[in-house]
Scaffold this motif. Structure first.
Motif, mmCIF file in Angstrom:
data_model
loop_
_atom_site.group_PDB
_atom_site.id
_atom_site.type_symbol
_atom_site.label_atom_id
_atom_site.label_comp_id
_atom_site.label_asym_id
_atom_site.label_seq_id
_atom_site.Cartn_x
_atom_site.Cartn_y
_atom_site.Cartn_z
ATOM 1 N N ILE A 1 0.875 -1.174 0.000
ATOM 2 C CA ILE A 1 0.000 0.000 0.000
ATOM 3 C C ILE A 1 0.910 1.220 0.000
ATOM 4 O O ILE A 1 1.783 1.357 0.860
ATOM 5 N N THR A 2 0.738 2.061 -1.002
ATOM 6 C CA THR A 2 1.584 3.239 -1.155
ATOM 7 C C THR A 2 0.810 4.487 -0.772
ATOM 8 O O THR A 2 -0.271 4.739 -1.304
ATOM 9 N N PHE A 3 1.354 5.234 0.154
ATOM 10 C CA PHE A 3 0.750 6.494 0.569
ATOM 11 C C PHE A 3 1.540 7.632 -0.058
ATOM 12 O O PHE A 3 2.736 7.783 0.220
ATOM 13 N N HIS A 4 0.883 8.367 -0.916
ATOM 14 C CA HIS A 4 1.512 9.540 -1.525
ATOM 15 C C HIS A 4 1.192 10.733 -0.628
ATOM 16 O O HIS A 4 0.027 11.033 -0.397
ATOM 17 N N VAL A 5 2.238 11.378 -0.129
ATOM 18 C CA VAL A 5 2.011 12.482 0.816
ATOM 19 C C VAL A 5 2.872 13.686 0.430
ATOM 20 O O VAL A 5 3.912 13.546 -0.214
ATOM 21 N N GLN A 6 2.404 14.857 0.847
ATOM 22 C CA GLN A 6 3.172 16.066 0.552
ATOM 23 C C GLN A 6 4.356 16.185 1.500
ATOM 24 O O GLN A 6 5.413 16.639 1.125
ATOM 25 N N ASP A 7 4.138 15.776 2.750
ATOM 26 C CA ASP A 7 5.203 15.869 3.744
ATOM 27 C C ASP A 7 5.416 14.488 4.364
ATOM 28 O O ASP A 7 4.587 14.001 5.124
ATOM 29 N N ARG A 8 6.550 13.878 4.023
ATOM 30 C CA ARG A 8 6.793 12.498 4.473
ATOM 31 C C ARG A 8 6.817 12.364 5.983
ATOM 32 O O ARG A 8 6.476 11.326 6.532
ATOM 33 N N ARG A 9 7.244 13.429 6.674
ATOM 34 C CA ARG A 9 7.340 13.342 8.134
ATOM 35 C C ARG A 9 5.968 13.213 8.784
ATOM 36 O O ARG A 9 5.835 12.781 9.909
ATOM 37 N N LYS A 10 4.926 13.637 8.040
ATOM 38 C CA LYS A 10 3.580 13.604 8.631
ATOM 39 C C LYS A 10 2.709 12.509 8.027
ATOM 40 O O LYS A 10 1.481 12.607 8.059
ATOM 41 N N TYR A 11 3.350 11.473 7.491
ATOM 42 C CA TYR A 11 2.563 10.447 6.784
ATOM 43 C C TYR A 11 1.589 9.716 7.706
ATOM 44 O O TYR A 11 0.533 9.274 7.275
ATOM 45 N N ARG A 12 1.965 9.616 9.012
ATOM 46 C CA ARG A 12 1.096 8.879 9.937
ATOM 47 C C ARG A 12 -0.322 9.459 9.976
ATOM 48 O O ARG A 12 -1.297 8.732 10.086
#
Ligand SMILES: [Zn+2]
Length: 239
Positions: free
Chosen positions: A115-126
């Motif tokens: 499962i791939t989560f595309h996020v703008q800020d990796r530090r806040k992926y949780r």
């Protein structure tokens, strides 16, 4: 069938179990997308635990080697090997992958079990993973609840999906139902069991014999479903 394995360094990985009629002994096979255990005919998967435990240093070394290789090939892009994590969805373990993107969305690969989560800020992926779980759980629970509520002829009030640490679900005297946002990590039958459990509480508040009897009437396999939750609760979390 898949076995979750917790390594000495705290990492969790899943080993796929494959039955083989030709194999004579337990064997481990590694590849870029994971480690498989070969199970000879006539042997049981539970016997694999000791075998896997005896191979732990090999598993760790091999897993690290392939993590680095995956990274080089761009499959794990920016995720360092030590950060590879497992995420459960509908009872199936997936590799959690986080990539930086301009837009926020998630994709599921059932073939690669990623499962791939595309996020703008990796530090806040949780935060996004939580939100994603909340949406899945809300959709699945509201869908299942209607059918099960009708079948059991039990009326409930409001339904909330909550970020609760230690419970899968709860209900209030006002007939409101709360479900843990991580519940969609469990298989559908287990989600159904949790829904049944809370609905039965609407008529039987304590965990009495009468309560379990009613749960058993609605879900004959409830013991198995309860065990699934017990066995997996330490694996299902966002960290
Ligand atoms: Zn209960």
């Amino acid at each position: 069938m898949e076995l979750p394995v917790v390594l000495a360094n705290g990492k969790t990985l899943t080993i796929e179990v494959k039955k083989s009629s030709r194999a004579k002994h337990f064997r481990l096979v590694a590849g870029i997308y994971g480690i498989k255990a070969i199970l000879p005919a006539g042997r049981e998967a539970k016997e694999l635990h000791d075998f896997i435990a005896s191979k732990e240093s090999w598993i760790l070394k091999t897993w690290e080697y392939y993590s680095r290789l995956r990274q080089k090939m761009g499959c794990d892009s920016e995720e360092p090997a030590s950060r590879t994590k497992t995420i459960y969805y509908l009872g199936i373990p997936y590799t959690l992958q986080v990539v930086k993107d301009r837009q926020q969305f998630a994709t599921i690969s059932d073939n690669l079990k990623v499962i791939t989560f595309h996020v703008q800020d990796r530090r806040k992926y949780r935060r996004f993973v939580k939100e994603w779980y909340r949406q899945q759980t809300e959709r699945i629970v509201s869908d299942r609840l209607v059918g099960i509520g009708n079948r059991l002829k039990l009326q409930y009030n409001r339904v909330s999906i909550k970020d609760q640490k230690s419970r899968w679900a709860s209900c209030s005297k006002k007939r409101n139902l709360n479900f843990n946002l991580l519940l969609s990590a469990a298989p559908l039958q287990v989600i159904d069991y949790v829904i049944i459990h809370e609905l039965v509480h609407l008529v039987e508040f304590s965990h009495s014999d009468r309560f379990w009897h009613a749960v058993g009437q609605a879900d004959p396999d409830y013991l198995e479903h309860r065990n699934w939750l017990k066995k997996h609760e330490y694996l299902i979390r966002i960290d």
